[in-house]
Design a protein around this motif. Structure first.
Motif, mmCIF file in Angstrom:
data_model
loop_
_atom_site.group_PDB
_atom_site.id
_atom_site.type_symbol
_atom_site.label_atom_id
_atom_site.label_comp_id
_atom_site.label_asym_id
_atom_site.label_seq_id
_atom_site.Cartn_x
_atom_site.Cartn_y
_atom_site.Cartn_z
ATOM 1 N N THR A 1 -33.613 27.198 15.880
ATOM 2 C CA THR A 1 -32.522 27.412 16.830
ATOM 3 C C THR A 1 -32.981 27.138 18.249
ATOM 4 O O THR A 1 -32.236 26.566 19.063
ATOM 5 C CB THR A 1 -32.006 28.864 16.720
ATOM 6 O OG1 THR A 1 -31.528 29.084 15.383
ATOM 7 C CG2 THR A 1 -30.886 29.123 17.698
ATOM 8 N N ALA A 2 -34.205 27.519 18.561
ATOM 9 C CA ALA A 2 -34.724 27.302 19.916
ATOM 10 C C ALA A 2 -34.850 25.801 20.207
ATOM 11 O O ALA A 2 -34.479 25.343 21.305
ATOM 12 C CB ALA A 2 -36.072 27.988 20.075
ATOM 13 N N GLU A 3 -35.368 25.032 19.229
ATOM 14 C CA GLU A 3 -35.496 23.583 19.438
ATOM 15 C C GLU A 3 -34.121 22.931 19.562
ATOM 16 O O GLU A 3 -33.908 22.035 20.384
ATOM 17 C CB GLU A 3 -36.270 22.960 18.279
ATOM 18 C CG GLU A 3 -37.739 23.346 18.237
ATOM 19 C CD GLU A 3 -38.469 22.697 17.070
ATOM 20 O OE1 GLU A 3 -37.842 21.846 16.393
ATOM 21 O OE2 GLU A 3 -39.640 23.041 16.827
ATOM 22 N N LEU A 4 -33.172 23.382 18.735
ATOM 23 C CA LEU A 4 -31.827 22.806 18.780
ATOM 24 C C LEU A 4 -31.146 23.099 20.112
ATOM 25 O O LEU A 4 -30.355 22.285 20.610
ATOM 26 C CB LEU A 4 -30.996 23.359 17.629
ATOM 27 C CG LEU A 4 -29.731 22.570 17.274
ATOM 28 C CD1 LEU A 4 -30.085 21.141 16.868
ATOM 29 C CD2 LEU A 4 -28.962 23.260 16.155
ATOM 30 N N LYS A 5 -31.458 24.236 20.702
ATOM 31 C CA LYS A 5 -30.891 24.557 22.014
ATOM 32 C C LYS A 5 -31.360 23.552 23.061
ATOM 33 O O LYS A 5 -30.567 23.104 23.908
ATOM 34 C CB LYS A 5 -31.306 25.973 22.406
ATOM 35 C CG LYS A 5 -30.765 26.401 23.771
ATOM 36 C CD LYS A 5 -31.199 27.830 24.105
ATOM 37 C CE LYS A 5 -30.682 28.231 25.484
ATOM 38 N NZ LYS A 5 -31.099 29.597 25.855
#
Length: 369
Positions: free
Chosen positions: A38-42
């Motif tokens: 989720t952090a990378e996708l953000k």
């Protein structure tokens, strides 16, 4: 009559070139596919759909085109941004599901495994001392008595020989229940329990009355507006100060170990004669007195610790309860339980007693004698 001028010179904007748009979309889709959390996708979302992303900047350039060219460019950029947002939404759902499954797997508990049973709580040190004191006196044949925490003025003051002008009745000492004219207050001691007991059961009587009491005190390291006391009452034929001394000596040894007690003359309206009772320091046993090279923190090198008050029950108190003072006599005593725990376990601050920290209770119970 002249018509609209449809002739114009195309303005070439490289960011709106079809090949450039397709390249930006390809970069975004590749980045979305590579994101694994989720952090990378953000970060991908910010880089490829944010206000400073290539497609967002290209959308701003549409206004630089002639009117006839804007429709085609707008459709091309809108389609590209829609493709990226759709891919983002799909990848977000995939990653969220994968992270949920990983979390559930990590938190899985095998309920078939054996479990070490550890206590989830701890008895409060004051409650533990109340239980201990109750055991001490019930083993001597005494009883534990209880009474209401909201008392009438007669039980809390009048029956205990505290006159109408006694300072203890003032608002700065007693917590009165509104309206004050009703004469109801939160008990300032557990002494009213003794009055209730003598009135309801008569004499002879041997009781202790542990419980909460209330005073209009400051909330600081050595004072609490709500604290605990234990009071004792013995009324029978032939009771004297000697019986009181023996009882308190036994009580002190049971609580503090092999120590002595001493009485200092004092005045209480409900006992006559009255005394303050001190207990010998159970740490230094008086050996620190006059020896500054080996000070005692428990008694401050005084050798004695002030413990409570006591005395022979004033005949006026017995008479108020309908007891024949020509036949019966008695003694009474009272100690602060919070301060007893504080002294006994070297607790530095009374406020810790009411803050509900389980570590505090465990530390004192672990060091209890």
């Amino acid at each position: 009559m002249s018509g609209p001028n449809t002739n114009y010179d195309p303005v070439q904007v490289s960011a709106l070139d079809a090949e450039q748009i397709e390249a930006r979309v390809a970069e975004a889709l590749a980045a979305i596919a590579d994101a694994s959390s989720t952090a990378e996708l953000k970060q991908v979302r910010i880089a490829h759909t944010g206000d400073r992303s290539p497609l967002a900047l290209a959308n701003r350039e549409i206004g630089a085109l002639p009117p006839a060219a804007r429709k085609d460019a707008g459709r091309r950029v809108g389609s590209a941004r829609g493709t990226v947002n759709k891919a983002l939404a799909a990848r977000t759902a995939e990653i969220a599901e994968a992270e949920l499954q990983a979390s559930l797997a990590a938190e899985t508990v095998d309920v078939t495994l054996p479990v070490d049973e550890h206590p989830q709580g701890a008895l409060h040190p004051v409650t533990a001392l109340i239980d201990m004191v109750s055991d001490i006196f019930t083993s001597m044949g005494w009883e534990v008595a209880e009474g209401p925490e909201c008392e009438s003025e007669w039980f809390n003051f009048d029956a205990l020989n505290l006159g109408t002008d006694h300072p203890a009745r003032a608002l700065q000492d007693t917590l009165w229940i509104d309206p004050v004219s009703d004469g109801k207050c939160l008990r300032t001691a557990t002494s009213p329990v003794q009055i209730h007991t003598m009135l309801s059961r008569g004499v002879p009587v041997r009781i202790i009355s542990p419980g909460k009491v209330f005073r209009a005190d400051e909330y600081d390291a050595t004072h609490l507006p709500v604290f605990h006391q234990v009071e004792g009452l013995c009324v029978d034929k032939g009771i004297s100060m000697a019986h009181l001394r023996g009882t308190l000596n036994h009580f002190a040894r049971a609580v503090f170990g092999d120590v002595k007690t001493r009485f200092r003359p004092h005045y209480f309206p409900f006992t006559e004669p009255s005394a303050e009772v001190d207990v010998e320091c159970f740490v230094c046993h008086g050996e620190s007195v006059g020896h500054p090279e080996r000070p005692c923190r428990t008694c401050r090198s005084e050798g004695w610790i002030e413990w409570g008050g006591c005395g022979v029950v004033n005949p006026r108190v017995l008479a108020a309860c309908g007891v024949d003072t020509d036949v019966y006599s008695g003694f009474a005593f009272g100690m602060g339980l919070d301060r007893t725990v504080m002294v006994r376990n070297n607790a530095p601050d009374l406020r810790e007693f009411v803050e509900g920290d389980i570590r505090f209770s465990r530390s004192l119970l672990g060091g209890a004698r």
